[in-house]
Design an enzyme around this catalytic site. Structure first.
Site, PDB file in Angstrom:
ATOM      1  CB  VAL A 154      22.996  11.445  41.213  1.00  0.00           C
ATOM      2  CG1 VAL A 154      21.598  11.803  41.734  1.00  0.00           C
ATOM      3  CG2 VAL A 154      24.027  11.504  42.328  1.00  0.00           C
ATOM      4  CD  GLU A 243      13.977   5.916  30.013  1.00  0.00           C
ATOM      5  OE1 GLU A 243      14.952   5.821  30.789  1.00  0.00           O
ATOM      6  OE2 GLU A 243      12.875   5.383  30.223  1.00  0.00           O
ATOM      7  CG  ASP A 266      14.465  -2.160  40.083  1.00  0.00           C
ATOM      8  OD1 ASP A 266      14.753  -2.255  41.302  1.00  0.00           O
ATOM      9  OD2 ASP A 266      13.349  -1.800  39.686  1.00  0.00           O
TER      10      ASP A 266
END
Length: 305
Positions: A154, A243, A266
């Protein structure tokens, strides 16, 4: 000296020059899966093809504790501007506070389904809950209504087209911090006692996004869930939780389509020469707000060593 000597770049626009430079990087895997970069696809052709096939997409996102307040509204409103436009989409929002999910204006053929979940405090339990819940929702509902499933964190914001070119049988995302690094620096789980253990791999994948046909996504989350369960029974916790297990899964079951870091960038990374379009970006991390406690989650962020 170098690649620009092979072509006269003088009459090219800056965008075209950057697009040419981008071709220095891998656009196809050793098992012939495409890696999707800007300039590799005709968006009109992809959109028409998926419209003709009546493709539909379920998007899953977890907004638990303070993550709902901090990120969910931005995630959903930006998704409405950029995610799979023109296709039927339902957002499955998993949260411990259904009454706090914001009201979002949705386009035609787009819906929100709110599913209440428990709040957990430990990452291993959060990862287990996430994988189990996605699997159960695919089995009970999604498989009957949608061809594709995409699973998102999110704390992200859509910034540009995230369209039908991303759809495939099994879709993985290259991690923005690792896609240019040597494999020796990939942070796979190196503990032989963990089901996520890997000595080597193909790429380092980011669990912030994964997707594909519902059958394949269910197989992935089931495998990760079982791995996490077995680790917990053996008092082991994988280095990067779900992950780590996702990377192990994609090492064994190769994805059919890889998304470049354009699809989850990023903005703190200084070297952006490869990134012609930012389609989704990491949202700023509100560390003090999200620190463990009433939020039910603890921030665990890392960058390459």
């Amino acid at each position: 000296m170098g690649y620009e000597q092979d072509i006269n770049m003088k009459n090219y626009t800056e965008y075209e020059k950057r697009l040419y430079r981008n071709m220095r990087y891998t656009t196809i895997t050793s098992w012939k899966a495409p890696i999707i970069w800007e300039g590799m696809f005709d968006s009109i052709l992809y959109d028409q093809r998926h419209a003709d096939k009546n493709s539909s997409v379920a998007l899953t996102v977890f907004a638990v504790g303070r993550y709902l307040d901090a990120y969910l509204k931005t995630f959903l409103t930006s998704a409405e501007q950029h995610f799979m436009l023109g296709l039927p989409v339902t957002y499955y929002v998993f949260t411990d506070s259904p009454e706090k999910v914001p009201n979002i204006t949705l386009a035609s053929q787009r819906n929100i389904k709110i599913v209440q979940v428990e709040k957990h405090t430990r990452w291993q339990d959060i990862s287990m809950m996430r994988m189990r819940t996605i699997s159960e929702t695919i089995e009970s509902e999604i498989r009957h209504k949608f061809r594709y499933v995409f699973c998102f964190d999110v704390d992200q914001e859509f910034k540009g087209r995230f369209g039908s070119e991303a759809l495939g049988d099994s879709v993985a995302l290259l991690h923005a911090h690792y896609y240019k690094l040597p494999k020796a620096r990939f942070t796979y789980d190196r503990n032989p006692k963990s089901k996520a253990f890997m000595e080597t791999g193909d790429f380092y994948y980011h669990a912030a996004i994964f997707g594909g046909l519902w059958q394949n996504v269910k197989h992935l989350v089931d495998a990760c869930y079982l791995g996490i369960i077995e680790d917990k029974l053996n008092n082991v916790e994988a280095l990067w939780h779900d992950e780590s297990h996702l990377n192990k899964y994609f090492w064994i079951h190769k994805p059919s389509r890889l998304l470049s870091p354009e699809y989850c960038w990023d903005q703190s990374i200084w070297d952006k020469r490869d990134i012609l379009v930012t389609r989704l970006v990491w949202a700023p991390k509100h560390y003090e707000t999200l620190r463990s406690g009433s939020s039910g989650q603890e921030i665990k962020i890392r960058t390459p060593m």
